[in-house]
Design a protein around this motif. Structure first.
Motif, PDB file in Angstrom:
ATOM      1  N   ILE A 181       0.625  -1.284  -0.051  1.00 13.28           N
ATOM      2  CA  ILE A 181       0.095   0.152  -0.040  1.00 13.28           C
ATOM      3  C   ILE A 181       0.911   1.241   0.263  1.00 13.28           C
ATOM      4  N   GLY A 182       0.838   2.010  -1.446  1.00 11.28           N
ATOM      5  CA  GLY A 182       1.698   3.047  -1.586  1.00 11.28           C
ATOM      6  C   GLY A 182       2.541   3.223  -2.349  1.00 11.28           C
ATOM      7  N   GLY A 183       2.853   3.862  -3.087  1.00 11.69           N
ATOM      8  CA  GLY A 183       3.660   3.573  -4.480  1.00 11.69           C
ATOM      9  C   GLY A 183       4.333   4.865  -4.500  1.00 11.69           C
ATOM     10  N   GLY A 184       4.945   5.506  -3.116  1.00 16.15           N
ATOM     11  CA  GLY A 184       6.219   6.339  -2.958  1.00 16.15           C
ATOM     12  C   GLY A 184       7.067   5.400  -3.664  1.00 16.15           C
ATOM     13  N   ALA A 185       7.880   6.456  -2.383  1.00 13.49           N
ATOM     14  CA  ALA A 185       9.825   5.627  -2.591  1.00 13.49           C
ATOM     15  C   ALA A 185       9.971   4.331  -2.118  1.00 13.49           C
ATOM     16  N   ILE A 186       9.215   3.565  -0.133  1.00 13.67           N
ATOM     17  CA  ILE A 186       9.391   2.824   0.097  1.00 13.67           C
ATOM     18  C   ILE A 186       8.510   1.519  -0.792  1.00 13.67           C
ATOM     19  N   GLY A 187       7.443   1.585  -1.691  1.00 11.69           N
ATOM     20  CA  GLY A 187       6.770   1.172  -1.473  1.00 11.69           C
ATOM     21  C   GLY A 187       7.209   1.051  -3.366  1.00 11.69           C
ATOM     22  N   LEU A 188       7.619   1.705  -3.106  1.00  7.61           N
ATOM     23  CA  LEU A 188       8.247   1.191  -5.029  1.00  7.61           C
ATOM     24  C   LEU A 188      10.242   0.113  -5.210  1.00  7.61           C
ATOM     25  N   GLU A 189      10.634   1.020  -4.412  1.00  6.98           N
ATOM     26  CA  GLU A 189      11.741   0.704  -3.582  1.00  6.98           C
ATOM     27  C   GLU A 189      12.091  -1.047  -2.964  1.00  6.98           C
ATOM     28  N   LEU A 190      10.930  -0.886  -2.299  1.00  7.82           N
ATOM     29  CA  LEU A 190      10.620  -2.459  -1.696  1.00  7.82           C
ATOM     30  C   LEU A 190      10.291  -3.452  -2.037  1.00  7.82           C
ATOM     31  N   VAL A 204      -0.918  -1.013  -4.401  1.00  8.30           N
ATOM     32  CA  VAL A 204      -2.084  -0.079  -4.536  1.00  8.30           C
ATOM     33  C   VAL A 204      -1.383   1.747  -4.404  1.00  8.30           C
ATOM     34  N   GLU A 205      -2.009   1.991  -5.318  1.00 11.13           N
ATOM     35  CA  GLU A 205      -1.767   3.245  -4.723  1.00 11.13           C
ATOM     36  C   GLU A 205      -2.961   4.453  -4.993  1.00 11.13           C
ATOM     37  N   PHE A 206      -3.495   5.635  -4.295  1.00 12.80           N
ATOM     38  CA  PHE A 206      -4.292   6.571  -3.555  1.00 12.80           C
ATOM     39  C   PHE A 206      -4.830   7.197  -4.972  1.00 12.80           C
ATOM     40  N   MET A 207      -3.017   8.121  -5.522  1.00 13.51           N
ATOM     41  CA  MET A 207      -3.207   9.031  -6.610  1.00 13.51           C
ATOM     42  C   MET A 207      -3.276   8.269  -7.619  1.00 13.51           C
ATOM     43  N   ILE A 211       4.580   8.019  -7.120  1.00 12.21           N
ATOM     44  CA  ILE A 211       5.486   9.361  -6.841  1.00 12.21           C
ATOM     45  C   ILE A 211       4.918   9.875  -7.212  1.00 12.21           C
ATOM     46  N   PRO A 212       3.432  10.378  -6.786  1.00 16.48           N
ATOM     47  CA  PRO A 212       2.777  11.411  -7.055  1.00 16.48           C
ATOM     48  C   PRO A 212       3.164  13.098  -6.712  1.00 16.48           C
ATOM     49  N   GLY A 213       4.726  13.000  -6.414  1.00 16.78           N
ATOM     50  CA  GLY A 213       5.543  14.135  -5.864  1.00 16.78           C
ATOM     51  C   GLY A 213       6.172  14.995  -6.947  1.00 16.78           C
ATOM     52  N   ILE A 270       2.991  -1.545   4.317  1.00 14.00           N
ATOM     53  CA  ILE A 270       2.442  -0.410   4.469  1.00 14.00           C
ATOM     54  C   ILE A 270       3.181   0.395   4.709  1.00 14.00           C
ATOM     55  N   ALA A 271       3.435   1.563   3.050  1.00 12.46           N
ATOM     56  CA  ALA A 271       4.143   2.331   3.077  1.00 12.46           C
ATOM     57  C   ALA A 271       3.527   3.160   2.749  1.00 12.46           C
ATOM     58  N   VAL A 272       2.790   3.632   3.887  1.00 10.97           N
ATOM     59  CA  VAL A 272       2.104   5.144   2.939  1.00 10.97           C
ATOM     60  C   VAL A 272       2.115   6.595   3.788  1.00 10.97           C
ATOM     61  N   GLY A 273       3.286   7.062   3.987  1.00 15.80           N
ATOM     62  CA  GLY A 273       5.014   8.145   4.341  1.00 15.80           C
ATOM     63  C   GLY A 273       4.954   7.692   6.050  1.00 15.80           C
ATOM     64  N   ARG A 274       5.772   8.192   6.695  1.00 15.25           N
ATOM     65  CA  ARG A 274       5.907   8.800   7.963  1.00 15.25           C
ATOM     66  C   ARG A 274       5.693   9.786   9.299  1.00 15.25           C
ATOM     67  N   LYS A 275       5.320   9.129   9.932  1.00 14.34           N
ATOM     68  CA  LYS A 275       5.404  10.318  11.094  1.00 14.34           C
ATOM     69  C   LYS A 275       6.386  10.702  12.383  1.00 14.34           C
ATOM     70  N   SER A 350      15.786  14.489  -4.170  1.00 13.13           N
ATOM     71  CA  SER A 350      15.359  13.112  -3.995  1.00 13.13           C
ATOM     72  C   SER A 350      15.229  12.208  -5.006  1.00 13.13           C
ATOM     73  N   VAL A 351      15.115  11.715  -4.404  1.00 12.76           N
ATOM     74  CA  VAL A 351      15.844   9.930  -5.560  1.00 12.76           C
ATOM     75  C   VAL A 351      15.175   8.921  -5.360  1.00 12.76           C
ATOM     76  N   VAL A 352      14.524   8.607  -5.542  1.00 12.83           N
ATOM     77  CA  VAL A 352      13.582   7.019  -6.127  1.00 12.83           C
ATOM     78  C   VAL A 352      14.664   5.984  -6.647  1.00 12.83           C
ATOM     79  N   TYR A 353      15.690   5.140  -5.562  1.00 13.39           N
ATOM     80  CA  TYR A 353      16.317   4.097  -5.452  1.00 13.39           C
ATOM     81  C   TYR A 353      16.128   2.785  -6.795  1.00 13.39           C
ATOM     82  N   THR A 354      15.179   3.037  -7.743  1.00 11.03           N
ATOM     83  CA  THR A 354      14.333   1.589  -8.293  1.00 11.03           C
ATOM     84  C   THR A 354      15.351   1.467  -9.160  1.00 11.03           C
TER      85      THR A 354
HETATM   86  P1  NAD Z   1       5.617   8.791   0.157  1.00 10.48           P
HETATM   87  O1  NAD Z   1       4.660   9.283   0.613  1.00 10.48           O
HETATM   88  O2  NAD Z   1       6.957   8.741  -0.593  1.00 10.48           O
HETATM   89  O3  NAD Z   1       4.663   7.981  -0.101  1.00 10.48           O
HETATM   90  C1  NAD Z   1       3.045   7.618   0.082  1.00 10.48           C
HETATM   91  C2  NAD Z   1       2.556   7.027  -0.426  1.00 10.48           C
HETATM   92  O4  NAD Z   1       1.017   6.642  -0.722  1.00 10.48           O
HETATM   93  C3  NAD Z   1       2.001   8.017  -1.540  1.00 10.48           C
HETATM   94  O5  NAD Z   1       2.117   8.083  -2.876  1.00 10.48           O
HETATM   95  C4  NAD Z   1       0.526   8.138  -1.263  1.00 10.48           C
HETATM   96  O6  NAD Z   1      -0.398   8.597  -1.882  1.00 10.48           O
HETATM   97  C5  NAD Z   1       0.534   6.759  -0.504  1.00 10.48           C
HETATM   98  N1  NAD Z   1      -0.953   7.107  -0.079  1.00 10.48           N
HETATM   99  C6  NAD Z   1      -0.928   7.342   1.856  1.00 10.48           C
HETATM  100  N2  NAD Z   1      -1.959   6.656   2.112  1.00 10.48           N
HETATM  101  C7  NAD Z   1      -2.908   5.510   1.837  1.00 10.48           C
HETATM  102  C8  NAD Z   1      -3.569   4.501   1.353  1.00 10.48           C
HETATM  103  N3  NAD Z   1      -4.053   4.813   2.192  1.00 10.48           N
HETATM  104  N4  NAD Z   1      -3.410   3.733   0.191  1.00 10.48           N
HETATM  105  C9  NAD Z   1      -2.983   4.000  -0.839  1.00 10.48           C
HETATM  106  N5  NAD Z   1      -2.392   4.843  -1.135  1.00 10.48           N
HETATM  107  C10 NAD Z   1      -1.544   6.192   0.030  1.00 10.48           C
HETATM  108  O7  NAD Z   1       5.557   7.989   1.782  1.00 10.48           O
HETATM  109  P2  NAD Z   1       6.481   6.741   1.115  1.00 10.48           P
HETATM  110  O8  NAD Z   1       6.884   5.665   0.012  1.00 10.48           O
HETATM  111  O9  NAD Z   1       6.177   5.729   2.832  1.00 10.48           O
HETATM  112  O10 NAD Z   1       7.740   7.534   2.673  1.00 10.48           O
HETATM  113  C11 NAD Z   1       8.392   7.717   3.792  1.00 10.48           C
HETATM  114  C12 NAD Z   1       9.198   8.659   3.579  1.00 10.48           C
HETATM  115  O11 NAD Z   1      10.313   8.184   3.641  1.00 10.48           O
HETATM  116  C13 NAD Z   1       9.117  10.227   2.883  1.00 10.48           C
HETATM  117  O12 NAD Z   1       9.612  10.936   3.331  1.00 10.48           O
HETATM  118  C14 NAD Z   1      10.285   9.882   1.406  1.00 10.48           C
HETATM  119  O13 NAD Z   1      10.479  10.711   0.802  1.00 10.48           O
HETATM  120  C15 NAD Z   1      11.369   9.237   2.463  1.00 10.48           C
HETATM  121  N6  NAD Z   1      11.884   7.898   2.148  1.00 10.48           N
HETATM  122  C16 NAD Z   1      12.875   8.341   1.143  1.00 10.48           C
HETATM  123  C17 NAD Z   1      13.840   7.290  -0.024  1.00 10.48           C
HETATM  124  C18 NAD Z   1      14.236   7.335  -1.044  1.00 10.48           C
HETATM  125  O14 NAD Z   1      14.318   8.935  -1.016  1.00 10.48           O
HETATM  126  N7  NAD Z   1      14.735   7.439  -2.047  1.00 10.48           N
HETATM  127  C19 NAD Z   1      13.443   6.151   0.560  1.00 10.48           C
HETATM  128  C20 NAD Z   1      12.486   5.528   1.539  1.00 10.48           C
HETATM  129  C21 NAD Z   1      12.060   6.634   2.497  1.00 10.48           C
END
Ligand code: NAD
Length: 472
Positions: A181-190, A204-207, A211-213, A270-275, A350-354
């Motif tokens: 869950i989450g198509g950001g950096a963590i979801g795609l790399e892992l 699964v990506e909500f947007m 990598i919506p940004g 679960i890779a939906v961001g960090r707190k 910003s770098v996504v290391y995929t």
């Molecule tokens: P992220 O914010 O990069 O991506 C999270 C993704 O999850 C977003 O695309 C968001 O739209 C989606 N999302 C959120 N809630 C959702 C839901 N309920 N269902 C489906 N999709 C949902 O967060 P991340 O990948 O978890 O990474 C966390 C932090 O760690 C980020 O700030 C990131 O920049 C950092 N990080 C960076 C790197 C890197 O620079 N290569 C690697 C790992 C982590």
């Protein structure tokens, strides 16, 4: 009642922000105490984030490259995976770097303490170690307590079938069916790591985009590749429920334009961001203020609303990136030591290391359009780069956004192998205020993918000879 110690500077958190701050302040003559609840220094980035993931991504990239050689006339048998060996290889890298930080702390006379720190007042913290409690009276303090994985509300992160980036990097097994869950950096790399180890991935990506940004054109080549590596990528999709089954699998219900559907998976990541890690700091015992987004408010000197307490890195807000934290840490340390330093957020890369890597810095086209910023772009497709074609990286692209009047670089986007290294040149261009001519006239070595940076500037200038661009 535990013992009391007095320090000039207490740093809470030994991640890339905290240890940089501690070391810089020690180098400037401060007596520093560096506190972390982890037994090893280096924070999330080194122990369970950037570094272990890069060790695994390297393996996954080499496997992919080896498979790709078949097209070039060299074939290998199916790879044999020894998970135990991969795990120990990754752990060895982490521990080598842990030891390096430890040695550097000792060499600088920085005292390190393993324990959980919380504030008692604007000048005092309590550190609970395994065996005792220590009161620390500080003159100055830098909070660098970082962040933790965000969870979908209602989910128990301790459940066996629910992975966070931390547990996913432990690599305890390779689930047959993994939903991310989450198509950001963590979801795609892992996702790429687990796909190359044999998992069937559903993402699964909500947007509507991965990598919506980042700009969609620089994400596209990665998306195309992931479509082949993952079993499905579901965009504009909401997770409705996640229910652990009795056999330790999970039932996930999702919703998108095609309706609501449920499926079982062996594990869910679960890779939906960090707190931000703020809760355990007990900042209510201080006068530190949070901003509306729940992060610690810090000014450009990294000072909180309490002048002798500084905050840096993930606790002060996005982007949650190690290099941002390191720079903020150095600023905080220098200001603590009376130096005239301030943070400048002109551009953070910003770098996504995929595979391929996706990198961007400064202004994106998305931001330019949202904020009505005029720009002109120069783009060089790697399909016209001899080096990129030789290494099978024809899908790559280098794009520079220029200020339409001054021709200075506003932003850069790169996709392709090595994009993460190339973006440093873009950063220097932005930092030094370089314009298109400066970049185009800088002699780049040939054949390299790095020269596409100069070529993108030449496309903009109309001086390119490696492409034919009809005159406007
Ligand atoms: P992220 O914010 O990069 O991506 C999270 C993704 O999850 C977003 O695309 C968001 O739209 C989606 N999302 C959120 N809630 C959702 C839901 N309920 N269902 C489906 N999709 C949902 O967060 P991340 O990948 O978890 O990474 C966390 C932090 O760690 C980020 O700030 C990131 O920049 C950092 N990080 C960076 C790197 C890197 O620079 N290569 C690697 C790992 C982590």
């Amino acid at each position: 009642m535990g013992k009391t110690k007095k320090v000039e500077l207490a740093v809470i958190g030994a991640g890339p922000g905290g240890y940089a701050a501690a070391f810089r302040a020690a180098d400037l003559g401060k007596k520093v105490m560096l506190i972390d609840r982890d037994p090893t220094l280096g924070g999330v980035c080194l122990n369970r984030g950037c570094i272990p993931s890069k060790a695994l991504l390297h393996i996954s990239k080499v496997m992919e490259d080896a498979t790709g050689l078949a097209k070039m006339g060299v074939s290998y048998n199916k790879p044999e995976i020894d998970l135990e060996k991969i795990r120990s290889h990754k752990n060895k890298i982490v521990s080598q770097l842990n030891q390096g930080i430890d040695r550097m702390a000792k060499a600088r006379g920085v005292e390190t303490i393993e324990g959980l720190a919380s504030f008692k007042s604007n000048n005092e913290i309590l550190v609970k170690t395994k065996s005792s409690e220590i009161n620390i009276e500080f003159e100055k303090c830098i909070i660098a307590s970082g962040s933790s994985s965000g969870m979908i509300p209602g989910l128990d992160s301790k459940h066996k079938s629910i992975l966070t980036s931390r547990t996913a990097l432990e690599l305890s097994d390779v689930p047959k069916k993994l939903i991310i869950i989450g198509g950001g950096a963590i979801g795609l790399e892992l996702g790429q790591v687990y796909a190359s180890l044999g998992s069937e991935i559903t993402l699964v990506e909500f947007m509507p985009n991965l990598i919506p940004g980042a700009d969609t054109d620089i994400v596209k080549p990665l998306h195309r590749k992931l479509t082949k590596q993952f079993s499905s990528i579901l965009l504009s999709t909401k997770v409705k429920t996640v229910k652990p089954n009795k056999d330790d699998s999970v039932k996930v219900t999702i919703e998108n334009d095609s309706g609501v559907s449920s499926k079982n998976y062996d594990k869910i990541l679960i890779a939906v961001g960090r707190k931000p890690n703020i809760e355990l700091l007990k900042i209510d015992n201080t006068d530190i203020q949070l901003n509306n987004d729940g992060y610690i408010d810090a000014n450009i000197y990294q000072q909180t609303s309490v002048m002798n307490i500084f905050a840096i890195g993930d606790v002060v807000g996005n982007p949650m990136l190690a290099h941002k934290a390191t720079h903020e840490g150095k600023v905080a340390a220098e200001v603590c030591c009376g130096h005239p330093a301030a943070m400048d957020y002109q551009a953070i890369p910003s770098v996504v290391y995929t595979d391929p890597e996706v990198a961007w810095a400064g202004l994106t086209e998305i931001e330019a359009k949202e904020n009505d910023i005029n720009y002109v772009k120069g783009e060089f497709p790697w399909a016209a780069s001899g080096r990129a074609i030789s290494i099978g990286a024809n899908q790559g692209k280098t794009k520079i956004l220029f200020n339409s009047k001054t021709k200075k670089v506003l932003g850069v986007g790169i996709v392709g192998p090595g994009a993460g290294d190339m973006i440093s040149e873009a950063m220097l261009s932005i930092e030094m205020g370089a314009d298109a001519e400066d970049i185009g006239l800088t002699i780049h070595p040939h054949p390299t993918v790095g020269e596409t940076f100069a070529m993108a500037a030449e496309v903009f200038q109309g001086t390119i000879t490696d492409l034919y661009v009809p005159k406007k």
